[in-house]
Design an enzyme around this catalytic site. Structure first.
Site, PDB file in Angstrom:
ATOM      1  N   SER A 126      -7.821 -14.152  -5.616  1.00 58.21           N
ATOM      2  CA  SER A 126      -9.140 -13.824  -6.396  1.00 58.21           C
ATOM      3  C   SER A 126      -9.539 -15.087  -6.964  1.00 58.21           C
ATOM      4  O   SER A 126     -10.800 -15.293  -7.246  1.00 58.21           O
ATOM      5  CB  SER A 126      -8.741 -12.880  -7.483  1.00 58.21           C
ATOM      6  N   GLY A 159      -8.498 -12.861   9.106  1.00 63.55           N
ATOM      7  CA  GLY A 159      -9.002 -12.107  10.109  1.00 63.55           C
ATOM      8  C   GLY A 159      -9.453 -12.610  11.475  1.00 63.55           C
ATOM      9  O   GLY A 159      -9.961 -13.747  11.342  1.00 63.55           O
ATOM     10  N   GLN A 318     -10.902  25.173  -4.099  1.00 59.84           N
ATOM     11  CA  GLN A 318     -11.119  24.295  -3.099  1.00 59.84           C
ATOM     12  C   GLN A 318     -12.671  23.554  -3.431  1.00 59.84           C
ATOM     13  O   GLN A 318     -12.709  22.833  -2.978  1.00 59.84           O
ATOM     14  CB  GLN A 318     -11.482  25.546  -1.824  1.00 59.84           C
ATOM     15  N   GLY A 386      -1.557  21.438   5.923  1.00 58.97           N
ATOM     16  CA  GLY A 386      -0.743  20.773   6.938  1.00 58.97           C
ATOM     17  C   GLY A 386      -1.666  20.352   8.161  1.00 58.97           C
ATOM     18  O   GLY A 386      -1.276  19.231   8.682  1.00 58.97           O
ATOM     19  N   THR A 407      -9.306  -4.089  -2.216  1.00 60.47           N
ATOM     20  CA  THR A 407      -8.857  -5.393  -2.853  1.00 60.47           C
ATOM     21  C   THR A 407      -9.723  -6.440  -1.967  1.00 60.47           C
ATOM     22  O   THR A 407     -10.022  -7.304  -2.673  1.00 60.47           O
ATOM     23  CB  THR A 407      -7.255  -5.584  -2.141  1.00 60.47           C
ATOM     24  N   GLU A 409     -12.859  -8.461  -0.186  1.00 60.18           N
ATOM     25  CA  GLU A 409     -14.236  -8.907  -0.749  1.00 60.18           C
ATOM     26  C   GLU A 409     -14.507  -8.734  -2.082  1.00 60.18           C
ATOM     27  O   GLU A 409     -15.309  -8.185  -2.771  1.00 60.18           O
ATOM     28  CB  GLU A 409     -15.265  -7.858  -0.150  1.00 60.18           C
TER      29      GLU A 409
END
Ligand SMILES: Cc1cc2nc3c(=O)[nH]c(=O)nc-3n(C[C@H](O)[C@H](O)[C@H](O)COP(=O)(O)OP(=O)(O)OC[C@H]3O[C@@H](n4cnc5c(N)ncnc54)[C@H](O)[C@@H]3O)c2cc1C
Length: 419
Positions: A126, A159, A318, A386, A407, A409
């Protein structure tokens, strides 16, 4: 909701639907996943004829729409795509000048020049101003010498570095020799293009040590690696010199008066990555909510005696889980569209007020949306019972791959302090 970018998104879906060998299976090793991800990217660009690079600057809304569609195929692919075009490519276009664009554009566009964005170090994530990698100007040879001064300064999590990258944009402190008692002057963090592997043999170049960050919780199709530099010499021209330059005789020049202003301008140009991440996070939320709502309509459990069972979506509990989430998904869709519009306008006008607005809006939306999506992915899995736990139904990979969106960017907690 795909708006004017429906056509290009459909083209991407059609390309992958007609290429079964490019679809990511539920069981795959890290090594195979990394190679598949590269093949997916090469296939998209070279066979599918999707050329996104020019849109990074010319039409960001189109670029983000392509990125959303690509990420929905496999989030690892979406991130590899973003590392190549938005981070490595974007740093060349946004922090460099015409000479860099002329030299690197085609190679980045057609993937001959796979690249990395090497900012984070082992000891500094950071706190970017705390980076320790140094680039010392050598006036005799007209080169910069890139060095990793200690273990904490090893570039980490980069990356495309572990296996595929040929180049890296390396963020390092620019150090100039002086004729006073100090001997050197630290001009702050700047970005440099550093070739890391031989273009023909693909071997790491002299002075470059590359290690693998290994198996991760998710995104295992992306080869994150660690880079260490030992007196690596690069031409002075490899300084991405839009905001600060060094003359042949070693003098520093910049239109911006202070280190802090140059640092802010540099990071400001990288805000596109954050905008893209907020946009992609909403894309992932759309997928999860769609799966959960559709399943909840079809799934039936319990019912009145001697009557058919009822759809689980008829249960209020729901609905409470899914309907506010569905409404939020629409809201985030329009909010990120607005952010993309403002960002595109900012890229055209460079208006100072807009730069500030986009910074605050992207920091706030990125952290809010990615936190919301991360929590919602678990709720959607649970809402599907399930069957939500079967790997083929995607919640596991969506949840694990997306988790790190909170986390990278910009860590969400740190970003929220900037709103
Ligand atoms: C899969 C993956 C891919 C990545 N890809 C790249 C890449 O290609 N290139 C690259 O340069 N980097 C990359 N990164 C690095 C990423 O950008 C950093 O991990 C990120 O910036 C956070 O830095 P950090 O990990 O050092 O966390 P830290 O900064 O150490 O944060 C750790 C914790 O401390 C908290 N914290 C830190 N500072 C404060 C503060 N001021 N106030 C309150 N809390 C605070 C944070 O909220 C967090 O919870 C990648 C990381 C991962 C995991």
């Amino acid at each position: 909701m795909r708006g004017k970018h429906r056509e290009i998104q459909e083209k991407i879906f059609d390309f992958f639907n007609s290429s079964p060998d490019l679809q990511t299976p539920t069981e795959i090793s890290m090594k195979e996943h990394r190679e598949l991800c590269l093949r997916q990217l090469l296939g998209l660009v070279r066979e599918g004829k999707i050329k996104p690079f020019r849109y990074v600057v010319e039409d960001p809304a189109k670029y983000f729409a392509i990125s959303e569609a690509v990420g929905s195929i496999d989030i690892s692919l979406g991130i590899k795509f973003g590392v190549q075009y938005s981070l490595w490519g974007g740093s060349v276009l946004n922090l460099g000048t015409k000479k860099h664009r002329d030299k690197y554009f085609d190679g980045i566009d057609n993937l001959d020049y796979l690249g990395c964005f090497a900012m984070t170090e082992l000891h500094h994530g950071s706190n970017v101003q705390g980076l320790q990698t140094v680039a010392t100007f050598d006036p005799i040879t007209d080169e910069f010498i890139i060095d990793t001064p200690n273990d904490g300064a090893i570039k980490w999590w980069i990356g495309n570095a572990a296996v595929h990258g040929k180049f890296a944009t390396v963020f390092a402190r620019l150090v100039l020799p002086t004729h006073d008692s100090k001997g050197v002057s630290d001009m702050g963090v700047h970005a440099f293009i550093v070739p890391i592997r031989d273009l023909k043999t693909h071997q790491p170049l002299p002075g470059i040590e590359i290690n693998d960050c290994g198996h991760k919780i998710g995104l295992n199709g992306v080869d994150n690696g660690a880079l260490r530099f030992r007196s690596v010499r690069i031409p002075r021209d490899n300084l991405l010199n839009r905001f600060g330059d060094v003359t042949r005789d070693g003098k520093y020049t910049s239109s911006l008066p202070t280190i802090n202003k140059r640092f802010a301008a540099t990071l400001g140009e990288l805000v596109g990555g954050r905008v893209g991440l907020a946009h992609s996070s909403v894309g992932i939320l759309k997928i999860a909510v769609t799966i959960a709502v559709r399943y909840s309509l079809l799934r039936q459990q319990f019912g009145p005696p001697k009557q058919p069972e009822v759809s689980i979506l008829d249960y209020q509990s729901q609905q409470h889980k899914l309907m506010p989430m569905l409404a939020s998904t629409y809201a985030f869709h329009f909010a990120t569209q607005y952010l993309v519009e403002k960002y595109s306008e900012m890229k055209k006008t460079h208006d100072e007020q807009l730069v500030g607005d986009v910074h605050a809006l992207s920091a706030g939306l990125k952290s809010y949306v990615t936190s919301f999506t991360a929590k919602s992915l678990s709720t959607c899995r649970e809402a599907c019972g399930g069957h939500g736990y079967a790997a083929v139904n995607r919640f596991g990979t969506l949840r694990n791959d997306h988790d790190i969106f909170q986390t990278f960017e910009g860590d969400n907690t740190v970003l929220l302090q900037q709103v």
